[in-house]
Design an enzyme around this catalytic site. Sequence first.
Site, PDB file in Angstrom:
ATOM      1  N   LYS A 290      45.933  40.050  42.224  1.00 36.58           N
ATOM      2  CA  LYS A 290      44.544  39.879  42.666  1.00 36.58           C
ATOM      3  C   LYS A 290      44.057  38.444  42.482  1.00 36.58           C
ATOM      4  O   LYS A 290      42.876  38.173  42.642  1.00 36.58           O
ATOM      5  CB  LYS A 290      43.628  40.830  41.894  1.00 36.58           C
ATOM      6  CG  LYS A 290      43.989  42.306  42.042  1.00 36.58           C
ATOM      7  CD  LYS A 290      43.191  43.163  41.082  1.00 36.58           C
ATOM      8  CE  LYS A 290      43.786  44.563  40.984  1.00 36.58           C
ATOM      9  NZ  LYS A 290      43.207  45.333  39.872  1.00 36.58           N
TER      10      LYS A 290
ATOM     11  N   ARG B 215      37.653  54.816  32.882  1.00 35.51           N
ATOM     12  CA  ARG B 215      37.358  54.703  34.306  1.00 35.51           C
ATOM     13  C   ARG B 215      37.492  56.032  35.014  1.00 35.51           C
ATOM     14  O   ARG B 215      38.185  56.930  34.548  1.00 35.51           O
ATOM     15  CB  ARG B 215      38.286  53.687  34.953  1.00 35.51           C
ATOM     16  CG  ARG B 215      37.735  52.298  34.940  1.00 35.51           C
ATOM     17  CD  ARG B 215      38.758  51.266  35.277  1.00 35.51           C
ATOM     18  NE  ARG B 215      39.408  50.721  34.082  1.00 35.51           N
ATOM     19  CZ  ARG B 215      38.794  50.003  33.164  1.00 35.51           C
ATOM     20  NH1 ARG B 215      37.538  49.757  33.272  1.00 35.51           N
ATOM     21  NH2 ARG B 215      39.435  49.545  32.137  1.00 35.51           N
TER      22      ARG B 215
ATOM     23  N   PRO C 294      37.513  44.141  45.425  1.00 38.52           N
ATOM     24  CA  PRO C 294      38.677  43.302  45.643  1.00 38.52           C
ATOM     25  C   PRO C 294      39.934  43.725  44.888  1.00 38.52           C
ATOM     26  O   PRO C 294      40.153  43.330  43.754  1.00 38.52           O
ATOM     27  CB  PRO C 294      38.199  41.914  45.209  1.00 38.52           C
ATOM     28  CG  PRO C 294      37.026  42.141  44.337  1.00 38.52           C
ATOM     29  CD  PRO C 294      36.526  43.517  44.564  1.00 38.52           C
ATOM     30  N   GLU C 295      40.730  44.521  45.540  1.00 37.65           N
ATOM     31  CA  GLU C 295      42.078  44.784  45.058  1.00 37.65           C
ATOM     32  C   GLU C 295      43.020  43.976  45.961  1.00 37.65           C
ATOM     33  O   GLU C 295      42.553  43.166  46.761  1.00 37.65           O
ATOM     34  CB  GLU C 295      42.392  46.284  45.104  1.00 37.65           C
ATOM     35  CG  GLU C 295      41.461  47.091  44.204  1.00 37.65           C
ATOM     36  CD  GLU C 295      41.827  48.567  44.108  1.00 37.65           C
ATOM     37  OE1 GLU C 295      43.005  48.895  44.293  1.00 37.65           O
ATOM     38  OE2 GLU C 295      40.926  49.378  43.862  1.00 37.65           O
TER      39      GLU C 295
ATOM     40  N   ARG D 299      27.469  39.440  40.062  1.00 43.26           N
ATOM     41  CA  ARG D 299      27.565  39.824  38.660  1.00 43.26           C
ATOM     42  C   ARG D 299      28.246  38.768  37.793  1.00 43.26           C
ATOM     43  O   ARG D 299      28.299  38.915  36.579  1.00 43.26           O
ATOM     44  CB  ARG D 299      28.291  41.161  38.542  1.00 43.26           C
ATOM     45  CG  ARG D 299      27.408  42.310  38.975  1.00 43.26           C
ATOM     46  CD  ARG D 299      28.151  43.603  39.050  1.00 43.26           C
ATOM     47  NE  ARG D 299      28.636  44.047  37.761  1.00 43.26           N
ATOM     48  CZ  ARG D 299      29.274  45.178  37.568  1.00 43.26           C
ATOM     49  NH1 ARG D 299      29.496  45.976  38.595  1.00 43.26           N
ATOM     50  NH2 ARG D 299      29.685  45.517  36.385  1.00 43.26           N
TER      51      ARG D 299
END
Length: 275
Positions: free
Chosen positions: A70, A265, A12-13, A123
């Site tokens: 977001k 990242r 989800p961006e 999660r």
Amino acid sequence: MKCSTVRWGLLPELPEVESVCRHLRERVPAGSLIVRAAIVRPGIVRPADPAAVEQELTGQRITRIGRRGKHILLHLSSGRILGVHLRMTGNLYFSPDIRFREASARAWLELPGRTGIVFADPRALGRLELLDQEPASLGPEPLEASFTPAVLAQASRASRAPIKVFLLDQRRVAGVGNIYAAEALFRARINPRKPANRLNSNNIQRLHAAIVGVLEDAVQSAYNAYSSPGRFTEGEEFAVQVYGREGQPCAACGKPVRRIRQGGRSTYFCGHCQR
DNA sequence: AACACGACCTGGTAGC
DNA sequence: TGCTACCAGGTCGTGT
């Protein structure tokens, strides 16, 4: 795809969050009453008292569904806002029958007729937050007119961080994540390691156009995907050029896509095309 | 002040 | 087969 977290189109961006909002707006009429709220995973709510959040939400009406970066923003009749952040694996969707919920349902808002809005997140990294106003400290919305090359240039001058890291900072531009940062930099042919304040005006122009272009393309693809799950047709999906493609040939020059680590990242890029 | 990094989370997978 | 170790990344809190 090799890695399960690269479920393309689900991370989800901004584009995915926007399609979630559209999905909800089409199914939850303005003014819908929250008959009951349930938080079954205490850690996901802010403030930290789930019972208090449930109590505050119950009886409220959802006056509007907005988005900022977001963040999904459910505006309540009280004037407060339920902010929902999906983080990595979250999802927010309308359920025609709230009695049937998946195992990862962490919270839900029951609406009239046993319908509802479900927050599911395997999660449980996502967050539900009661806010007095829209989130502060977010940068400009990249798909709004206020986001101009001049705005991007001004922000970039203030940072020596690598441009990729800069783009992930939500205070600079709201809604760009790891995937679209990489894709935008590829489209703009800019090396992700280049310090933000070393971009010239040409770089800025290309990057601005690339951010807007990538996000617009992805919004359309994400919406198509969300509207008709499982009904993807070839070419409808947003075409990833570099993200998750380590070792595969660059679409432009054929040299292998590289993967490096930035700010903890993965960054994917073409060392030949991106200077 | 700006930047770096670990913690939070879980499911999937590589490796033994 | 079954186990462990590791990795994915958005954001925040803490350390440098």
